[in-house]
Structures are given as C-alpha cells and as structure tokens.
Enzyme design. Sequence first.
Site, PDB file in Angstrom:
ATOM      1  N   ARG A   9       0.837  -1.228  -0.092  1.00  0.00           N
ATOM      2  CA  ARG A   9       0.050  -0.053  -0.083  1.00  0.00           C
ATOM      3  C   ARG A   9       0.928   1.165   0.159  1.00  0.00           C
ATOM      4  O   ARG A   9       1.903   1.454   0.702  1.00  0.00           O
ATOM      5  CB  ARG A   9      -0.760  -0.102   1.383  1.00  0.00           C
ATOM      6  N   TYR A  63      -3.266  11.535   6.066  1.00  0.00           N
ATOM      7  CA  TYR A  63      -3.437  10.299   6.584  1.00  0.00           C
ATOM      8  C   TYR A  63      -2.286   9.267   5.941  1.00  0.00           C
ATOM      9  O   TYR A  63      -2.189   9.190   4.750  1.00  0.00           O
ATOM     10  CB  TYR A  63      -4.838   9.848   6.498  1.00  0.00           C
ATOM     11  N   ASP A  81      -5.006   3.674   0.136  1.00  0.00           N
ATOM     12  CA  ASP A  81      -6.401   3.980   1.016  1.00  0.00           C
ATOM     13  C   ASP A  81      -6.838   5.606   0.865  1.00  0.00           C
ATOM     14  O   ASP A  81      -5.893   6.348   1.351  1.00  0.00           O
ATOM     15  CB  ASP A  81      -5.819   3.581   2.343  1.00  0.00           C
ATOM     16  N   HIS A 126      -9.065   6.607   2.678  1.00  0.00           N
ATOM     17  CA  HIS A 126      -9.525   6.992   4.119  1.00  0.00           C
ATOM     18  C   HIS A 126     -10.478   8.021   4.337  1.00  0.00           C
ATOM     19  O   HIS A 126     -10.790   8.959   5.022  1.00  0.00           O
ATOM     20  CB  HIS A 126      -8.430   7.597   4.636  1.00  0.00           C
ATOM     21  N   GLU A 165      -9.257   1.895  -1.505  1.00  0.00           N
ATOM     22  CA  GLU A 165      -9.798   1.714  -0.145  1.00  0.00           C
ATOM     23  C   GLU A 165     -10.485   2.851   0.361  1.00  0.00           C
ATOM     24  O   GLU A 165     -10.096   4.111   0.391  1.00  0.00           O
ATOM     25  CB  GLU A 165      -8.887   1.057   0.930  1.00  0.00           C
ATOM     26  N   GLU A 207     -13.487  -1.523   6.892  1.00  0.00           N
ATOM     27  CA  GLU A 207     -12.994  -1.560   8.211  1.00  0.00           C
ATOM     28  C   GLU A 207     -13.776  -1.017   9.290  1.00  0.00           C
ATOM     29  O   GLU A 207     -13.543  -1.424  10.510  1.00  0.00           O
ATOM     30  CB  GLU A 207     -11.451  -0.871   8.242  1.00  0.00           C
ATOM     31  N   ARG A 211     -13.662  -5.599   3.977  1.00  0.00           N
ATOM     32  CA  ARG A 211     -12.440  -5.217   4.866  1.00  0.00           C
ATOM     33  C   ARG A 211     -12.637  -5.555   6.420  1.00  0.00           C
ATOM     34  O   ARG A 211     -11.976  -5.122   7.045  1.00  0.00           O
ATOM     35  CB  ARG A 211     -11.901  -3.729   4.740  1.00  0.00           C
ATOM     36  N   HIS A 241      -8.869  -5.671   7.326  1.00  0.00           N
ATOM     37  CA  HIS A 241      -8.052  -4.701   8.227  1.00  0.00           C
ATOM     38  C   HIS A 241      -7.134  -5.327   9.000  1.00  0.00           C
ATOM     39  O   HIS A 241      -7.241  -6.265   9.557  1.00  0.00           O
ATOM     40  CB  HIS A 241      -9.243  -3.924   8.911  1.00  0.00           C
ATOM     41  N   ASP A 251      -3.923  -1.168  15.606  1.00  0.00           N
ATOM     42  CA  ASP A 251      -4.853  -1.424  16.664  1.00  0.00           C
ATOM     43  C   ASP A 251      -5.837  -2.479  16.709  1.00  0.00           C
ATOM     44  O   ASP A 251      -6.566  -2.509  17.804  1.00  0.00           O
ATOM     45  CB  ASP A 251      -5.711  -0.047  16.647  1.00  0.00           C
ATOM     46  N   GLU A 304      -4.489  -7.284   5.247  1.00  0.00           N
ATOM     47  CA  GLU A 304      -3.334  -6.150   5.625  1.00  0.00           C
ATOM     48  C   GLU A 304      -2.564  -6.771   6.667  1.00  0.00           C
ATOM     49  O   GLU A 304      -2.970  -7.038   7.703  1.00  0.00           O
ATOM     50  CB  GLU A 304      -4.065  -4.943   6.042  1.00  0.00           C
ATOM     51  N   TRP A 328     -11.893  12.105   8.885  1.00  0.00           N
ATOM     52  CA  TRP A 328     -10.617  11.766   8.893  1.00  0.00           C
ATOM     53  C   TRP A 328     -10.340  10.480   8.405  1.00  0.00           C
ATOM     54  O   TRP A 328     -11.074   9.490   8.480  1.00  0.00           O
ATOM     55  CB  TRP A 328      -9.985  11.588  10.562  1.00  0.00           C
TER      56      TRP A 328
HETATM   57  C1  GCO Z   1      -5.886   1.150   7.558  1.00  0.00           C
HETATM   58  C2  GCO Z   1      -6.846   1.807   8.304  1.00  0.00           C
HETATM   59  C3  GCO Z   1      -6.039   2.472   9.690  1.00  0.00           C
HETATM   60  C4  GCO Z   1      -6.993   3.184  10.505  1.00  0.00           C
HETATM   61  C5  GCO Z   1      -6.925   2.721  11.743  1.00  0.00           C
HETATM   62  C6  GCO Z   1      -8.042   3.474  12.693  1.00  0.00           C
HETATM   63  O1  GCO Z   1      -6.344   0.851   6.225  1.00  0.00           O
HETATM   64  O2  GCO Z   1      -5.114   0.352   8.020  1.00  0.00           O
HETATM   65  O3  GCO Z   1      -7.309   2.841   7.752  1.00  0.00           O
HETATM   66  O4  GCO Z   1      -4.920   3.031   9.425  1.00  0.00           O
HETATM   67  O5  GCO Z   1      -6.803   4.474  10.299  1.00  0.00           O
HETATM   68  O6  GCO Z   1      -7.045   1.405  12.143  1.00  0.00           O
HETATM   69  O7  GCO Z   1      -7.999   2.939  14.063  1.00  0.00           O
HETATM   70 MG    MG Z   2      -8.139   1.843   5.856  1.00  0.00          MG
END
Ligand code: GCO
Ligand code: MG
Length: 402
Positions: free
Chosen positions: A147, A159, A210, A212, A236, A262, A283, A312, A316, A339, A402
Amino acid sequence: MKIEKANVIVTCPGRNFVTLKIYTDEGVYGLGDATLNGREKSVVSYLEDHVIPCLIGRDPANIEDIWQYLYKGAYWRRGPVTMSAIAAVDMALWDIKGKVLDTPVYNLLGGKSRQGVMVYAHANGSDIEETVDEVGRYLDKGYRAVRAQCGIPGVESVYGVSKNKESYEPAKKGLPPEDTWSTEKYLNHIPKLFEQLRDTYGDDPHFLHDCHHRLTPIEAGRVGKELEPFHLFWIEDCTPAELQESFRIIRQHTTTPLAVGEVFNSIWDAQLLISEMLIDYIRTSIVRGGGISHMKKIASFAEIYHVKTGFHGATDLSPVTMAAALHFDLSVNNFGIQERMPHQEIVSDVFSTAYSFDSGFMYPGDEPGLGVDIDEEKAKKYPYERAYLPVNRKEDGTLFNW
Ligand code: GCO
Ligand code: MG
C-alpha cells in the site's frame, strides 16, 4: 465443560489493547481481542458490566448459541462497541474449542484452502520520490503487495504518512490532534505517485491505496478512472460508506477495484454493497465484525457475489485479531488479501504468537486454538493511556472525515 470466570486485560505496550480471557472449569482458557481504537474503555465496561455475568456457567462449546444470546439478547443490536465485545467472546470461544479438540482454529473452519496468506505492507513517504523508495524497500523484503501513501504538497499532515516510517500510529496520547485537508490538492497529486511506481517497478507488484473516507462519490469515480492505467489491486474507503447506494455512482465511472468496510460491524452495513456487486473486497475484520462466527456469514454471503475478503490489519487490531484473521484467511475460498502492519517490538513483551511471515505470506502456525498468549504480569507494566485518533478539518475550518 462450563465457563467458570472471565476477565478483561487492558494494557498499553506502545498502544492500548483490550483483551478478554475466558476460563473454563477444566483449566482451558481462550483469548479474544476487544480493542476499539480511541474508545477502548466503553468496550471494557460492556464486557465487565454486561457480558461476563451472563457467560458464567454456560457451555463454551455452544459458540453459535452464545453469539445469538449476546446479539439478540441485548435487544440493542449492532454498533462498534456491542460488536467488538461480542467478537471478543466469540474469538475466545473458538480459541477454547481449538485447544479442547487439540487442533488449530483453521481446521475447525474447513481446513486449509491455500498454503499461505498473502499480506500487504504499508509504505509511505513525505513526497513521491521517498514513497517510491519505501515501496522498493518492502518489495526487497519479499512483499508481493504494498500500500502506498504519500505526502501532498501544501497539506501539512496527511493520513498514512508518518515521521517514523516503520510504525505509523495515528492514535495520539492526550486530546485528539487536528489535521487539515484539501481534496483538490490530493486529487491532483495521487495519480502521479502510481504512475511513478509502475514506471519504476513494472507490472508485477500489487499496489494498493487508502483514500480514508475523504472523497465524494464523483471524486472517487475520478480518482479511480485516473488510476486505471496503473491497475491498482484496490482503492480503499474512497468515500464514507454509510450510504451504500453511493457506490453505484463510483462503479459507473471506474473499473479500479474497490475495498471498503474496516469501520463496518455487521453484515447489514454491507448487504447492498455486496448484493449489487458495488465492491470487490470486504475489509471488516474479525474484531469489528462480531468475531469469527459472524464473519463466516459475511464471507459466505460475499462469495456468492464475487466479493473477496481483505481484512483490516492495522496496529490497533491486537495480535489476537491478527491470529484469528490468519486462521480465517487460510480457510475461506474467497480470500483476497490481508493487511499487515507489524506491531512495535514492545508488543511481543506482552503477547506471544505462533504466526509467522515469509516472502510476502503469513502463516497462522499449527498450535491448538488461535496460537496466541498474553502475559498478564507483563501487561501490568504498561497501564492504559488515553489516546485519540485525529480529527480532520478542511482548509476553511469545516470539520471533515478523518
Ligand atoms: C487501515 C486503516 C487504519 C485506520 C486505523 C484506525 O487501512 O489500516 O485505515 O490506518 O486508520 O485502524 O484505528
Ligand atoms: Mg483503511
């Protein structure tokens, strides 16, 4: 066999993780991930105050019945807090079942459909040149899919672009940081990155991107169309997906494959997207989508409509989710890609895992259950620290996605 007790472990080795541990009266225990980035304590309370008391005394073998009890029995259905809590219970019960039957979870899900799980890495850089170099670094490490996220001239913080390239971690301690965004600058810049990537690395590597949640449907159509010559694996979250019908517009304008989900937490978030074949990859991960039991239903539904999984796998999602995802990815026929954003080294001080990476593929390992453990004493060394994801504003100050 009965569930005897359960506890929730909150720990912050570099970032917060919430882990559910369910014990049986025969000494076997299972682990589930309940981490909801930036809203962790709400899931802790949901589990401790409302779920665990209902689990005691139940037979852990009856995973589907317990799932339905927690979903239908709450009366208040769906939502990220509820579904993350249910997911944690579900993962822990599959872990227990695997340990009791002395077999890895992928065996309980139908066995291996492939030898390994193709994963994609995250490359990012402050400008095109740096991003192209970073992608090369991941290709050199053996990844087949990368990515790419890149700084945008005139936009201060973007981002997916980190100062420390190895560990992009958007959640920050303290109150939410604020970013500034310009769709116009982004749309003009991003096709140049992928043109440069194809020129440099040729046709073979898979490239992903992504957006986002930043674009309107027609803007997403434009970016998808302009990226077509560089044949991306996917774009994405090109637009926020609460309005599932909006993907009809994107589909009318581009053949670039679309990935989304996600932030989804049940099959109902994707029902129209899948059944009208408006997306190519779903995702939703095991922790967000109510666990292995509900994700099996989503994947089977998606299979009918040519939609593949692309879970995803950001930092986190704890090692418990990563393990559960890998067992799942190995077993379903309509797997697409997984991912992989490796956790910081310090995370392995608390979690031990059986999964491994080799030449662009991951393997869940053959330990019974999910193959993950947590050291509760070590977890105590890293107490919870409140952290938030950023909020985003347009250049004129308007609050944005965001
Ligand atoms: C991804 C996601 C993450 C999210 C994050 C939020 O594609 O990996 O967009 O970067 O922003 O998991 O908690
Ligand atoms: Mg993402």
